[in-house]
Enzyme design. Structure first.
Site, short mmCIF file in Angstrom:
data_model
loop_
_atom_site.label_atom_id
_atom_site.label_comp_id
_atom_site.label_asym_id
_atom_site.label_seq_id
_atom_site.Cartn_x
_atom_site.Cartn_y
_atom_site.Cartn_z
N PRO A 1 54.93 30.10 74.86
CA PRO A 1 55.14 29.48 76.25
C PRO A 1 53.88 30.09 77.19
CG PRO A 1 57.17 29.66 75.36
CD PRO A 1 56.51 30.45 74.33
N GLU A 2 53.02 29.52 77.78
CA GLU A 2 52.27 30.22 78.60
C GLU A 2 52.47 29.96 79.99
OE1 GLU A 2 47.94 29.80 77.86
OE2 GLU A 2 48.32 29.27 75.93
N ARG B 1 30.85 44.66 82.66
CA ARG B 1 31.57 44.57 81.46
C ARG B 1 30.81 43.72 80.36
NH1 ARG B 1 37.11 45.28 83.10
NH2 ARG B 1 37.89 44.86 81.15
N HIS C 1 70.45 30.66 66.78
CA HIS C 1 69.68 31.31 67.48
C HIS C 1 69.74 31.30 68.78
CE1 HIS C 1 67.26 31.20 63.83
NE2 HIS C 1 67.26 29.95 63.65
N ARG D 1 62.81 33.44 66.77
CA ARG D 1 61.93 34.51 66.41
C ARG D 1 62.39 35.93 66.91
NH1 ARG D 1 55.97 31.82 66.11
NH2 ARG D 1 56.69 29.68 65.51
#
Length: 270
Positions: free
Chosen positions: A2-3, A151, A91, A110
């Site tokens: 999930p972002e 950079r 889970h 997980r």
């Protein structure tokens, strides 16, 4: 994983159900997540009420009178509002049981997620060195220009660095760079101020649109209200390697950059 938009969607989805609700019990069925859940967590939250729910980067912060419970969804975690008595699955590792008759349940197949704690007046090490929020007024063209100066790092890697700016994960980095017309491999320090200004705006636009549409539908993610996101239907490049570019028709190139799948158009992005 999930972002930021998915985490923000979760934050907005659960907040109306838990804010100003008293916690009657914290039930931990599996304490060994990415980091062990603090043994004293129950005594810190039971009997207290949730003051507010906020998001910082990809972390959810549930505020109580003496501190904040920090929740991270890891690779495949999710939070659900459920009626008390809902039988937990294999889970379903943590329940925050509320006086309202509902519970907040963390599911994490997980076990890469986290449930941690920070006392008022302190800052957890996971939060201490984070960059600005991309949708905040602190993330400006001038800020990104300074961060990029000198950079050699690829621009995609730089905008995915949480110490530079938080929450620009792989999906949205691909999308923002495409819309800004910037090759993800280009050295950050070799991009003009004008083009970096465009990139800041596309990052904000892409993330805001994803939040508005409920987050991207991923295999493991469903929003806090039980509804999946829909932004994946309008992705321009992510997951479309080898397919025609929506802009010029050229086949999109897919490579590994920093071990992450990177899709871009060699003609439209330079």
């Amino acid at each position: 994983m999930p972002e930021l938009p998915e985490v923000e969607t979760t934050c907005r989805g659960i907040a109306p159900h838990i804010v100003h609700q008293r916690v009657t019990r914290l039930e931990v069925r599996q304490s060994r997540l990415r980091w062990p859940i603090p043994e004293q967590l129950a005594q810190w939250v039971e009997g207290d009420e949730v003051r507010c729910v906020e998001r910082r980067a990809k972390y959810l912060l549930l505020s109580f009178s003496r501190g904040q419970m920090i929740v991270h969804l890891g690779m495949s975690g999710s939070l659900r509002i459920l009626p008390q008595g809902t039988v937990p699955g294999k889970h379903d590792h943590v329940d925050l049981v509320l006086a309202s008759g509902q519970l907040l349940r963390l599911t994490d197949p997980r076990r890469f997620g986290a449930v941690l704690w920070q006392e008022n007046g302190t800052e957890h090490s996971l939060l201490a060195h984070l960059g600005p929020e991309p949708l905040s007024e602190d993330f400006t063209a001038e800020y990104l220009q300074t961060a990029c100066k000198g950079r050699r790092t690829a621009i995609k890697a730089l905008i995915m660095n949480a110490q530079v700016v938080v929450g620009v994960g792989n999906i949205y980095a691909n999308e923002a760079l495409y819309r800004a017309g910037i090759d993800p491999r280009r050295a950050a320090g070799r991009i003009s101020a004008e083009r970096l200004s465009v990139l800041v705006e596309t990052i904000k636009t892409v993330l805001a649109a994803a939040i508005e549409q409920g987050g991207t539908t991923l295999r493991d993610f469903v929003g806090g209200d039980g509804k999946p996101g829909y932004f994946s239907q309008v992705l321009d490049v992510y997951g479309r390697g080898g397919q025609p570019c929506n802009g010029c028709g050229e086949h999109l190139t897919e490579i590994k950059l920093g071990q992450r799948s990177t899709v871009f158009c060699r003609r439209c992005q330079r």
